[in-house]
Design an enzyme around this catalytic site. Structure first.
Site, short mmCIF file in Angstrom:
data_model
loop_
_atom_site.label_atom_id
_atom_site.label_comp_id
_atom_site.label_asym_id
_atom_site.label_seq_id
_atom_site.Cartn_x
_atom_site.Cartn_y
_atom_site.Cartn_z
N LYS A 1 0.69 -1.29 -0.14
CA LYS A 1 0.11 -0.08 0.04
C LYS A 1 0.63 1.35 0.00
CE LYS A 1 -1.86 1.95 4.03
NZ LYS A 1 -1.81 3.29 4.14
N ASN A 2 1.81 1.39 1.06
CA ASN A 2 2.42 2.59 0.95
C ASN A 2 3.45 2.83 -0.08
OD1 ASN A 2 0.93 3.10 3.09
ND2 ASN A 2 2.39 2.67 4.84
N CYS B 1 -5.81 7.93 8.35
CA CYS B 1 -6.24 7.15 9.94
C CYS B 1 -5.91 8.33 10.93
CB CYS B 1 -5.53 6.10 10.16
SG CYS B 1 -6.05 4.63 9.04
N ARG C 1 -1.15 15.11 12.66
CA ARG C 1 -0.18 14.41 11.48
C ARG C 1 0.31 15.71 10.64
NH1 ARG C 1 -2.34 8.80 9.22
NH2 ARG C 1 -0.37 8.72 8.47
N ASP D 1 3.39 0.54 12.46
CA ASP D 1 2.39 -0.19 11.50
C ASP D 1 2.09 -1.71 11.95
OD1 ASP D 1 1.88 2.11 10.64
OD2 ASP D 1 2.73 1.58 8.41
N ARG E 1 -8.96 -0.27 3.57
CA ARG E 1 -8.04 0.66 3.01
C ARG E 1 -6.60 0.06 2.63
NH1 ARG E 1 -8.54 6.56 5.94
NH2 ARG E 1 -7.17 6.93 4.21
N1 EPU Z 1 5.37 14.44 10.97
C1 EPU Z 1 5.48 15.83 11.41
N2 EPU Z 1 5.75 16.63 10.50
C2 EPU Z 1 5.76 16.22 9.21
C3 EPU Z 1 5.80 14.79 8.81
C4 EPU Z 1 5.65 13.90 10.00
O1 EPU Z 1 5.47 16.28 12.44
O2 EPU Z 1 5.97 16.99 8.26
C5 EPU Z 1 5.51 13.38 12.17
C6 EPU Z 1 3.99 12.67 12.33
O3 EPU Z 1 3.10 13.29 12.74
C7 EPU Z 1 4.70 11.39 13.09
C8 EPU Z 1 6.11 11.30 12.65
O4 EPU Z 1 6.48 12.69 12.28
O5 EPU Z 1 4.64 11.57 14.48
C9 EPU Z 1 6.51 10.12 11.66
O6 EPU Z 1 5.59 10.53 10.42
P1 EPU Z 1 5.78 10.02 8.87
O7 EPU Z 1 5.90 11.25 8.03
O8 EPU Z 1 6.90 9.09 8.71
O9 EPU Z 1 4.46 9.16 8.61
P2 EPU Z 1 3.53 9.30 7.55
O10 EPU Z 1 4.25 9.63 6.01
O11 EPU Z 1 2.41 10.12 7.72
C10 EPU Z 1 3.66 6.81 6.68
C11 EPU Z 1 2.68 5.71 6.41
C12 EPU Z 1 2.10 5.37 7.67
C13 EPU Z 1 3.13 5.05 8.85
C14 EPU Z 1 4.07 5.82 8.86
C15 EPU Z 1 5.37 5.53 9.74
C16 EPU Z 1 1.93 6.18 4.28
C17 EPU Z 1 0.89 6.80 3.31
N3 EPU Z 1 1.68 6.32 5.63
O12 EPU Z 1 3.06 7.92 7.27
O13 EPU Z 1 1.12 4.14 7.45
O14 EPU Z 1 2.68 4.69 9.92
O15 EPU Z 1 4.70 6.36 7.66
O16 EPU Z 1 6.05 4.52 9.34
O17 EPU Z 1 2.98 5.75 3.77
C18 EPU Z 1 -0.39 2.59 7.70
O18 EPU Z 1 -0.22 2.10 6.58
O19 EPU Z 1 -1.32 2.29 8.83
C19 EPU Z 1 0.07 4.04 8.02
C20 EPU Z 1 -0.48 4.74 8.97
#
Ligand code: EPU
Length: 428
Positions: free
Chosen positions: A22-23, A117, A122, A305, A397
């Site tokens: 997915k990601n 989610c 975020r 995850d 999802r």
């Molecule tokens: N964060 C910030 N500012 C930013 C970006 C992130 O404060 O500009 C914080 C987030 O709030 C969080 C941490 O940094 O506390 C890490 O966030 P990250 O950016 O790594 O996560 P993401 O890109 O929002 C992706 C996956 C998530 C997975 C996380 C961590 C996708 C679409 N989503 O989220 O997947 O948990 O990386 O590995 O790739 C899932 O598949 O169930 C899922 C939630």
């Protein structure tokens, strides 16, 4: 409204095949906007987040055609506006990737503040910082992020902390920027490497994906290719834990065992046998399960995850386990649901203390997010009696045909439609 009804207590047995990640897919499908010719993606998972990404592309003018199951042809040359329809963008986190791809192609993007989610706040400040370093400005206008640049110029980007989405968006915006971009303190997840491989196969010049530093030389043209998306590490991990929780014996096909190392290591620690082959893993349990401690970390650490699913397994293990998840503010919302099934878990901030109870009992529960929903399915499969899970749109999802795959392993799980006038469909 749909729900899952599970009659639990049966060990899972047999073989299951893992779908595309997915990601990786949400990033790669968005990245087709950067491609100057049609391209074909294989191993595209049939999940609602991907359906939504494809709907967004079509609504913007792209030609998206299903070639055969899990194979999709994308021709995004018909997209003429850098505006993602508001209602489509706001329901998913990965819509933020359209900021990077539209900036890369049009030097301008309008995308609703991304949803996804609810795992706590975020923000996307790191994504915007990357775009600013490349020369873009940004403003929030009527709930939409509007980014604009006269030209994107390669630059140095340093992330304050590990961010998967920020790293992906920086790559997407930089791949066609003028000159050289160096991104430091990058996330190293397999889906970042897969995105870089996809872009490089089309003619991009990205080096270092999977390490702390990614170097990109901007290119003008990306050619059409056929590309297979990697298997989903988290879907595989979920079936591994489901096999363990039901004391089953399952061969999980179409996996990259290296991507599963942190999950495999923890399963072995609690007494599960994991046999690794080239492209499959076999998981079985012969004795009792024992406690362990887990702290989620960015890749190659234990993935956040997989935390809800593994914590569910630990409720069935002997002793007291401690699970720490600091990646998001709010990843223990499923605990209240698991307690309805007899779990003994207390949560203090970002730490859960799990007292093994040996067995769970079926109950009506809700999926509070995607991975929480997967945890409820595992709990239901392992529990004695009947479990009914509502809000399964979260599970859909990210898990392709989960009920069919589990039925293939002997599980008694059904998807049923309920007409509950009081039910409100929640958007992800
Ligand atoms: N964060 C910030 N500012 C930013 C970006 C992130 O404060 O500009 C914080 C987030 O709030 C969080 C941490 O940094 O506390 C890490 O966030 P990250 O950016 O790594 O996560 P993401 O890109 O929002 C992706 C996956 C998530 C997975 C996380 C961590 C996708 C679409 N989503 O989220 O997947 O948990 O990386 O590995 O790739 C899932 O598949 O169930 C899922 C939630």
């Amino acid at each position: 409204m749909e729900k899952f009804v599970i009659h639990g207590g049966k060990p899972l047995k047999g073989e299951v095949t893992i779908s595309g990640a997915k990601n990786a897919a949400v990033a790669i499908v968005a990245a087709t906007i950067l491609c100057d010719e049609p391209c074909v993606l294989e191993n595209v998972p049939e999940i609602s987040d991907i359906t939504m990404c494809m709907k967004i592309l079509k609504a913007m003018g792209a030609d998206v055609q299903l070639v055969r199951k899990n194979v999709v042809r994308f021709d995004t040359r018909g997209i003429t506006s850098p505006h993602v329809p508001y209602e489509m963008a706001r329901v998913m986190r990965a819509s933020s990737y359209f900021l990077g791809t539209l900036l890369g192609r049009f030097h301008e993007a309008y995308v609703a503040m991304p949803g996804g989610c609810y795992l706590g706040d975020r923000p996307i400040d790191q994504h915007l910082k990357a775009f600013r370093n490349l020369g873009a400005t940004d403003e929030l206008e009527n709930g939409e992020v509007h980014c604009k640049a006269d030209q994107l110029i390669g630059s140095q980007i340093y992330f304050d902390f590990n961010t998967v989405g920020g790293t992906i968006n920086a790559i997407l915006a930089a791949v066609k920027a003028k000159g050289r971009t160096i991104i430091e303190n990058c996330a190293k997840e397999p889906h970042i490497v897969d995105l870089a491989n996809f872009l490089n196969s089309m003619g991009a010049d990205i080096r270092g994906a999977g390490t702390d530093v990614i170097k990109i030389k901007g290119v003008d043209y990306l050619k059409g290719i056929t590309y297979p998306i990697i298997p989903d590490q988290i879907e595989a991990g979920t079936y591994m834990v489901a096999a363990a929780a039901t004391k089953g014996d399952v061969l999980i096909n179409n996996v990259i065992p290296k991507h599963l190392e942190s999950i495999t290591a923890k399963l072995r620690k609690v007494g599960v046998t994991v046999e690794e082959n080239d492209e499959s893993v076999r998981v079985h349990v012969d004795g009792a399960l024992t406690k362990t401690s887990i702290k989620t970390m960015p890749h190659p650490g234990f993935p956040t995850d997989m935390q809800p699913q593994f914590s569910t397994l630990l409720t069935l293990a002997e002793g007291t386990s401690i699970v720490t998840d600091e990646i998001f503010d709010n990843r223990f919302r499923y605990v209240a649901e698991l307690r309805r099934m007899g779990a003994d878990i207390s949560v203090d901030g970002k730490v859960a203390i799990i007292q093994g109870v040996g067995k769970l009992n079926g109950a009506p529960v809700a999926a509070t997010d995607l991975r929480a929903g997967a945890a409820m399915v595992i709990a239901g499969l392992a529990a004695e009696g009947t479990t009914e899970i509502t809000d399964i749109h979260y599970i859909q999802r990210g898990y392709e045909c989960i009920e069919k795959k589990l039925q293939g392993l002997g599980a008694d799980i059904k998807k049923v439609i309920v007409n509950d006038p009081q039910s409100v469909k929640m958007s992800g």
